[in-house]
Design an enzyme around this catalytic site. Sequence first.
Site, PDB file in Angstrom:
ATOM      1  N   GLY A   1      76.099  70.009  25.164  1.00 38.81           N
ATOM      2  CA  GLY A   1      75.717  70.612  25.784  1.00 38.81           C
ATOM      3  C   GLY A   1      75.058  71.650  24.478  1.00 38.81           C
TER       4      GLY A   1
ATOM      5  N   PRO B   1      77.269  66.225  20.278  1.00 34.98           N
ATOM      6  CG  PRO B   1      76.330  67.198  18.475  1.00 34.98           C
ATOM      7  CD  PRO B   1      77.656  67.012  18.870  1.00 34.98           C
ATOM      8  N   GLY B   2      74.560  65.175  21.794  1.00 34.75           N
ATOM      9  CA  GLY B   2      74.015  64.035  22.309  1.00 34.75           C
ATOM     10  C   GLY B   2      72.633  64.896  22.549  1.00 34.75           C
TER      11      GLY B   2
ATOM     12  CB  CYS C   1      54.984  56.024  47.026  1.00 39.70           C
ATOM     13  SG  CYS C   1      53.197  54.584  46.632  1.00 39.70           S
ATOM     14  CD  GLU C   2      59.496  59.612  46.941  1.00 35.46           C
ATOM     15  OE1 GLU C   2      59.302  60.687  47.479  1.00 35.46           O
ATOM     16  OE2 GLU C   2      60.251  58.309  47.547  1.00 35.46           O
TER      17      GLU C   2
ATOM     18  CE1 TYR D   1      72.447  62.895  29.287  1.00 35.23           C
ATOM     19  CE2 TYR D   1      71.552  64.635  27.744  1.00 35.23           C
ATOM     20  CZ  TYR D   1      72.944  63.680  28.054  1.00 35.23           C
ATOM     21  OH  TYR D   1      74.546  64.497  28.422  1.00 35.23           O
TER      22      TYR D   1
END
Length: 516
Positions: free
Chosen positions: A313, A356-357, A443-444, A473
């Site tokens: 994290g 850790p990532g 389309c958002e 991510y």
Amino acid sequence: MGQTASAPASRAASPLAPAWLDVPQDLNALEPKMWAHDVERTAGGELTVGGLGVAVLKERFGTPLFVLSEADFRRRAREFKDSFDAAFADVCGGVDVYYAGKSFLCSAVATWVGQEGLRLDTASGGELAVAAKAGLAGELIGLHGNNKSDAEIVRALDMGVGRIIVDSLDELERVARIAAARGTDTPGTGPDGGEAPRAKVMLRLTPGVHAHTHEFIATAHEDQKFGLSLAPGTASAGFVGEHGGTEASAAEEAVAAAVDHDSIELLGVHCHIGSQIFDPEGFELAAVKLLTFVAAMRPAYGAALPELDLGGGYGIAYVPGDTPRPPAEIARALAGVVRETCARLGIDAPRISIEPGRAIVGSTTFTLYEVGTIKDVVVDVPVVDVPSENDGDETAVRRYVSVDGGMSDNARPVLYDADYSVALASRTSSASAQLSRVVGKHCESGDIVVRDSYLPDDVRAGDLLAVPGTGAYCWALSSNYNYLARPGVVAVDGGSARWIVRGETEEDLLSRDMGA
């Protein structure tokens, strides 16, 4: 990082800009903490990574494109391993560093992880399959997940994974049952007729430490789906009735249950307090609470708990104001807390591991986009002072810069209100600074890539933009919304580039469409 000298951009701040966003002194400068170490600008102003320019990358691979520096990934992986081993050498002989594969995983990355002396944390059968494809030894793999299927548990046992991180009492019983049914606790079924290995288990605990982060990525408070609570009174009525005392926790009940199962080898306990955290106090408090729990379990249930995983994290820099801590600093602080706490409790330090990532892969990568439509929108300036009769009369311009990707390759802004930065990548500019919002083609209305950033006023269609910090991510959360093909990932090293994840094609998109 190299840059081309240019006339200073206008320092006029937009009233629409958030308070944390300063107008850059130089729009062409690159903030080192947000980029891979081998990203720089040429004398002509083009962004390069590992000596390879973005124009060549676009020509060869197209856009949008995830561009990853292999050298930077390996460097950050080694830095975590070396820093934690050094800090914990006198505490527990070093640290096992598990790269959190959920941040970004492919077989090339799994291979690099093993080559740099790390282990791999997985969270699904699919991630186990990637590890197997890379040839990573089972004992170097951990399996996470709050709702593992029986098939995933069986696959993990077949692969001989080094640990299954159990998330609930129900799951503990399932792992024990599956392991027992496979004969893993029956003498004579192992190599050379010896006893076969049992299921190696760690228990994920929730220490109640609140990380200062987004609600959906804070994972150690009580009201969420992960882990076994350390809070007194959370054990089941049956456990309390058998063992006495109303202050027992769900975590204590799980330890007692694991010890009772012949098919379980209880390695230790695990916690993860959240993601994108800069404040060290949460990690340190969690370590103290778990070590205190470990010390109590041997006399209570005969559980040695020789391993302790303190999760991951650790935050990275997405915007200039972010202040990530170097791995060596994190390691020294945690080692000090573990050393002091174990001495106070009178216990030997367990073997420590971390996960850790994002802190390894996040800054290794930027996403390369091509600019399309540009639109200026007149916006009312928000009232921030005492109301007056002139309120609502002031307006400002927000520029919308549309690129050829969007929320399908970076869902984090819409999911977590995540902030990113952006740089003009194909050239430098001496134009004034214009507050800009980089948006995608979906389309958002929430299809935002970079919510607020200053770009040169002369950005135009055909320019290339680079958004740093997209290694974690982004590809992992990517989608085919509006039937956009997901971008591929290119690894650059030593002046050469290659696909490590091929970009999708329309044929890929249609390959599972079964027709009428």
